[in-house]
Every structure is written in C-alpha cells, then in structure tokens.
Design a protein around this motif. Structure first.
Motif, mmCIF file in Angstrom:
data_model
loop_
_atom_site.group_PDB
_atom_site.id
_atom_site.type_symbol
_atom_site.label_atom_id
_atom_site.label_comp_id
_atom_site.label_asym_id
_atom_site.label_seq_id
_atom_site.Cartn_x
_atom_site.Cartn_y
_atom_site.Cartn_z
ATOM 1 N N ALA A 139 -1.714 1.973 -2.854
ATOM 2 C CA ALA A 139 -1.225 0.764 -3.362
ATOM 3 C C ALA A 139 -1.317 0.575 -4.658
ATOM 4 N N GLU A 140 -2.726 0.669 -5.315
ATOM 5 C CA GLU A 140 -2.954 0.475 -6.834
ATOM 6 C C GLU A 140 -2.036 1.342 -7.562
ATOM 7 N N LEU A 141 -1.566 2.533 -7.333
ATOM 8 C CA LEU A 141 -0.919 3.456 -7.957
ATOM 9 C C LEU A 141 0.864 3.239 -7.723
ATOM 10 N N ALA A 142 0.862 2.822 -6.622
ATOM 11 C CA ALA A 142 2.453 2.136 -6.118
ATOM 12 C C ALA A 142 2.838 1.067 -7.280
ATOM 13 N N GLU A 143 1.914 0.242 -7.387
ATOM 14 C CA GLU A 143 2.093 -0.860 -8.243
ATOM 15 C C GLU A 143 2.809 -0.316 -9.726
ATOM 16 N N LYS A 144 2.373 0.570 -10.234
ATOM 17 C CA LYS A 144 2.731 1.163 -11.594
ATOM 18 C C LYS A 144 4.163 1.932 -11.685
ATOM 19 N N ASN A 145 4.524 2.250 -10.314
ATOM 20 C CA ASN A 145 6.045 2.809 -10.366
ATOM 21 C C ASN A 145 5.915 4.274 -11.302
ATOM 22 N N PRO A 146 5.017 5.128 -10.912
ATOM 23 C CA PRO A 146 4.980 6.221 -11.866
ATOM 24 C C PRO A 146 5.982 7.088 -11.556
ATOM 25 N N ALA A 147 6.244 8.198 -12.475
ATOM 26 C CA ALA A 147 7.110 9.192 -12.811
ATOM 27 C C ALA A 147 6.526 10.306 -12.210
#
Length: 380
Positions: free
Chosen positions: A303-311
C-alpha cells in the motif's frame, strides 16, 4: 441483343494474359477437383444476371478461372478453392511490408512474425463478405489465451476510394444513421472491444490489410478458452488520404455492411509460464508469461508504494529494455495493488524488473529514484 451484351461477348472472346503464379495456382485447384477434394454444384449459367459485377472482374487476370467455370456451366462452391486463387496473397506478408515502410510501426515486427507462424487459416464459408463497395475477408486467426488476433483484408474497385492511404472500420448503433469508430465484435455472442481501432492500411492499389487484436484483460466477461465463435459486423468505412500539407485527412465516409463469422481455438502450447515470487522492498514479481506475441508480468505492490504510483521498467538479460504496452491494476482492501502489465514480446530467460518513484523528483545524480530492482528467471 443489345450493344452491352454484344460488347460483353466480345470481351469474353479476347485473350487474357494469365500470370505464371495464377496458372500455378489454377493447376493446384484443378488437381483438387480431379482428386475429388472439391464439391461441385451444377447451376444454370445465367451469365447476365450479375453481368455488371462479372464484367468488372473480367479485367483482372485471376478472373480467367471464373470465366472458364461459367462457360462450362459448372461453379465450384468451396471456400478453400477460392483461397487458392491468389487475389490478396499472404496477408501477414503484406502487413509486415506495410509496417516496414511505416515511420512509426504499430508494434515490433518479430511479434507479428510469431503471430503469423502460429495463426491458423480460416476456411469457413462465413469468413468473407461482399457488397458493391468491395470484398472483406478474415483469412487467419490465432488466440494464445491472452490475446486474439485475426487478419482483415479488403479489396475495392472504386477509383476514388483507391486513393485512400488507409480505411477505418465503422459501426452503427440501432436506428441511428451515424457511423461510429470500430466495427462490432462478439465472441460466443458476448460483445468485445479491440485494443485499438480497426484500421486497414493500403498494401497495393485497391487492397487494404489490417490485424485486429482483442485483449482478454480488457474483456473480462469473455472466456478466451477452447473453441470460440467470432462475429464481425462492419457497417461502413471512413477513408483517409494524405493532404497537401502532408497529414492524413478524412475524405470519404461510406456505408456498407460486411458481416463475417469464423471459429478460433485457443492454443496455449507455445506459452511459457513462471511464478518466481521474487521480491525487493516489498514489491513481488508473482508471475510471468511469455506468449508468441507478448510478455505478461504480474506484480504485487504494498500500500505505501502503491500510493506513489511508481513506474515499472523491464530489462532483458542483455540489458535491453522491453517496451511496455499497457498496464492494469486492482486495488485490494488494504490499499495494496496487483499490477498486470503487458510488454512487447521477449523470449529471454533472465529479466530484471526495475521500479522507479517517478513523482519524487531526481536523485543526486539527476536520475529518477530507484525503489526496487528485482531479478527473476523464467526457469524451465
């Protein structure tokens, strides 16, 4: 006898130069007749019933075969025989030629060559539709469980329409008289949508070819398994040609119905699947599937990385980037995500999935911060 009929008969008496390629194909077709592989149907000639269409086709060398059949009073009713006469030739070959001549190819050429190798010819009676505008045919089809592909080809006789650089398939909605983008497509009577507009590009004068792709992930109500029946309904065309300023512009919109039906059987025998569950920084590469046309990768994001919408960037074992085509994600109750990504084809064994925080600015070296680097293998 009127002047038209007299002119028609005079045309029938003229010698027609038949190319060697057509002669060879005709010989193959006659051999099928001799071996009783083609069913014959006796029919009254009725030459003048469809005289306009027959007269136009007479100018083509390949029509010599039809002339011979008509004069003898025998018509051979078999789709396979019709396909043996090289009217359009190898549609996949023409697609590749068009793509090679394009400044911006639609997709990597290797994948389309792979699709061609795995496609099966469509030889059902419903795979061709004809009207006063032209003849449309589905000649090859393939489904790997993730994507369905089939070729569309169109031959037209109208001289103005022949000036188009490409034509786009259109459809109508109910009683609405307007034309809208795309044809109508169903698989096992359920409507589906192709991943891109159905565009047929000019292969030669009067001949247009295209490859339709329907993606399973975008049509989740349909099962891409087993034997499937596909219906294609096209209600018109929009024609485009290059303007004086060098860009493509609409110049003609034509109504005309083409309805085709054919069967496709899913073939997963060439797919290669791995479940590496390799991870770094909480990101997990759960599954990877190599098909002849694409590379499919499923990743888990906390969840904490999903919020960043990474590439996500996928590298082959030699360091070359595999181009990303599309991505879809499902957000779980806890805020985590399952990312389903589609990349261009790759048959490498070793990969590295890089994940970047594209919204965090740049790092000390001026690059995008790297969140995770996950090596994984396709294994055996």
């Amino acid at each position: 006898m009127g002047n038209y009929e007299q002119d028609f008969i005079e045309k029938m008496r003229e010698e027609i130069q038949i190319p060697d390629l057509v002669n060879d194909k005709l010989n193959e077709s006659y051999e099928k007749i001799r071996q009783d592989e083609v069913k014959m149907k006796m029919k009254q000639t009725g030459l003048f019933k469809n005289r306009n269409r027959f007269y136009r086709s007479l100018t083509a060398a390949a029509a010599a075969a039809c002339t011979i059949a008509a004069l003898s009073g025998i018509f051979y009713m078999n789709p396979a025989l019709a396909q043996d006469i090289p009217i359009l030739g190898n549609v996949f070959g023409r697609l590749q030629e068009v793509r090679e001549n394009s400044e911006y190819p639609d997709k990597d050429k290797t994948a389309y060559e792979n699709i061609s190798e795995h496609s099966e010819p469509v030889q059902e009676a419903g795979n061709t539709a004809e009207n006063e505008i032209g003849t449309m045919t589905v000649s090859d089809a393939y489904c790997d469980g993730y994507d369905m592909y089939f070729t569309l080809s169109l031959r037209v006789e109208d001289e103005e329409l022949k000036t188009a650089g490409y034509v786009s398939a259109m459809h109508q909605e109910g009683e609405d008289d307007a034309l809208y983008e795309l044809g109508k497509f169903t698989i096992n009577q359920k409507q589906v949508w192709p991943t891109e507009a159905t565009v047929l590009r000019k292969a030669e004068d009067g001949v247009y070819v295209g490859l339709c792709r329907i993606n399973a992930s975008s049509n989740r109500d349909v099962s891409f398994e087993g034997q499937m029946t596909v219906n294609v309904d096209i209600n018109g065309l929009t024609a485009y040609r290059e303007s004086n300023l060098g860009y493509m512009e609409t110049f003609q919109e034509i109504k005309g119905d083409w309805s085709m039906q054919f069967g496709v059987e899913t073939d997963t025998s060439s797919n290669r699947t791995a479940e590496p569950n390799a991870q770094s920084n909480g990101i997990i590469v759960q599954k990877a599937v190599q098909t002849p046309s694409n590379m499919h990768v499923t990743c888990y994001l906390p969840a904490e990385l999903a919020e960043k919408n990474p590439a996500f960037v996928l590298l082959e074992e030699n360091g070359n980037r595999v181009q990303n085509e599309s991505a879809m994600y499902n957000t779980q109750d806890d805020g985590s995500q399952i990312q389903e990504m589609v990349f261009n084809t790759s048959q490498a064994d070793q990969f590295v999935m890089q994940v970047f925080d594209k919204n965090a600015g740049t790092d000390g070296n001026g690059g995008v911060p790297l969140i995770a680097e996950i090596p994984f293998s396709m294994g055996e």
